[in-house]
Design a protein around this motif. Structure first.
Motif, PDB file in Angstrom:
ATOM      1  N   PRO A  38      44.918  36.233  48.534  1.00 33.75           N
ATOM      2  CA  PRO A  38      45.136  36.902  48.190  1.00 33.75           C
ATOM      3  C   PRO A  38      47.069  36.294  48.308  1.00 33.75           C
ATOM      4  O   PRO A  38      47.220  35.947  47.062  1.00 33.75           O
ATOM      5  N   PHE A  39      47.622  35.161  49.199  1.00 33.81           N
ATOM      6  CA  PHE A  39      48.253  35.287  49.160  1.00 33.81           C
ATOM      7  C   PHE A  39      48.738  34.099  47.917  1.00 33.81           C
ATOM      8  O   PHE A  39      49.710  33.225  47.471  1.00 33.81           O
ATOM      9  N   ARG A  52      47.855  43.037  44.300  1.00 27.72           N
ATOM     10  CA  ARG A  52      47.434  41.068  44.326  1.00 27.72           C
ATOM     11  C   ARG A  52      47.094  40.781  45.761  1.00 27.72           C
ATOM     12  O   ARG A  52      47.450  40.685  46.177  1.00 27.72           O
ATOM     13  N   ILE A  54      42.978  41.581  47.716  1.00 31.97           N
ATOM     14  CA  ILE A  54      41.379  40.863  47.181  1.00 31.97           C
ATOM     15  C   ILE A  54      40.707  42.713  48.393  1.00 31.97           C
ATOM     16  O   ILE A  54      41.592  42.981  48.569  1.00 31.97           O
ATOM     17  N   PRO A  55      39.520  43.177  48.331  1.00 30.45           N
ATOM     18  CA  PRO A  55      38.850  42.378  46.993  1.00 30.45           C
ATOM     19  C   PRO A  55      38.873  42.548  45.334  1.00 30.45           C
ATOM     20  O   PRO A  55      40.049  43.972  45.497  1.00 30.45           O
ATOM     21  N   SER A  68      37.449  50.309  48.101  1.00 30.36           N
ATOM     22  CA  SER A  68      36.428  51.933  48.234  1.00 30.36           C
ATOM     23  C   SER A  68      35.792  51.979  47.303  1.00 30.36           C
ATOM     24  O   SER A  68      34.543  52.571  47.077  1.00 30.36           O
TER      25      SER A  68
END
Ligand SMILES: N[C@@H](CCC(=O)N[C@@H](CS)C(=O)NCC(=O)O)C(=O)O
Length: 252
Positions: A38-39, A52, A54-55, A68
């Motif tokens: 993600p970064f 920013r 994931i997922p 969730s």
């Protein structure tokens, strides 16, 4: 091979991504994966995942963030086999365990251990907060494991003989803790250690943990190919932006 109708953005080092991939494995759902960190997400990633994180699940014109929400959508659109228990009380308890895993457990094993000891030095090139890590190891992780010991079954999985949402929410972060030196002491937390052993050896998490381990030891440029070698279909487009950048809610 034709491209699956779902794209999942995120790499399997993330416990939240492994949660979703485990549910997909149980339900036989094929996804194309864009295994980014993600970064390192690009500007499009910032637009579709405002935190920013994931997922991210993309299916036609639907884009969903948060594991969730994704898990719930999967359960509603592909109900068989269900990853939730039948009894409404047990369903509520399973959702609580998911919530506890996503918040407190990830806070201590993810942010205070793995993020500090692995992501900050390696990906973000930032200093480790050693006091935070020490407090997590000495105080917070034992408290968390003490609580989990009280909800663990003697045999099987959290809600019966098949692993489900609660198991796949809780178990993945223990791998991240292990790679930075924290294990569940089976003498102190025997039921937790026994359950974890079963989830990690007798469910789709076994393969996913192996892939996560391989991912961690593979150079960024080679990670997509490594995923393909493990049998994953790669998404046609990558959201990797090629540089490290914090999200708006990454902790210090
Ligand atoms: N509540 C979110 C949490 C997702 C999350 O924190 N993912 C981490 C990777 S394990 C991430 O993308 N972190 C990047 C950031 O927070 O900047 C979920 O369940 O999906």
């Amino acid at each position: 091979m034709s491209q699956p109708s779902v794209t999942l953005i995120g790499n399997p080092v993330s416990p939240y991504v492994r949660k979703i991939l485990a549910i997909c494995a149980v339900k036989g759902i094929e996804v194309a994966i864009d295994p980014i960190t993600p970064f390192r997400g690009d500007d499009t990633f910032s637009r579709i995942s405002p935190l920013r994180r994931i997922p991210v699940w993309i299916e036609g014109d639907l884009t969903l963030c948060d594991s969730s929400i994704i898990a719930q959508y999967i359960e509603e659109t592909r109900p068989e086999p269900s990853v939730l228990p039948v009894d409404p009380k047990d369903r509520a308890k399973a959702r609580w365990i998911e919530e506890y895993a996503d918040t407190r457990l990830f806070d201590v094993l993810g942010w205070k251990l793995f993020f500090q000891l692995a992501i900050k030095p390696r990906v973000l090139k930032e200093e480790i907060d050693r006091d935070l890590v020490e407090k997590a190891r000495v105080v917070e992780i034992p408290e968390t494991f003490d609580y989990l010991e009280t909800v663990m079954p003697e045999t099987g999985f959290l809600f019966g003989e098949a692993a489900g949402l609660a198991d796949f929410s809780l178990a993945p972060a223990f791998l991240n803790a292990r790679v930075v030196g924290t294990e569940v002491d089976a003498g102190r937390w025997p039921k937790l250690a026994g359950w974890l052993g079963r989830v990690e050896s007798d469910t789709p998490l076994k393969k996913l943990n192996d892939v996560a381990m391989a991912f961690m030891t593979t150079k960024v440029a080679d990670q997509p190919e490594m995923m393909a070698e493990h049998g994953y279909v790669l998404a046609e487009r990558s959201h990797d932006g090629g540089r490290a950048m914090r999200g708006p809610m990454s902790p210090v």
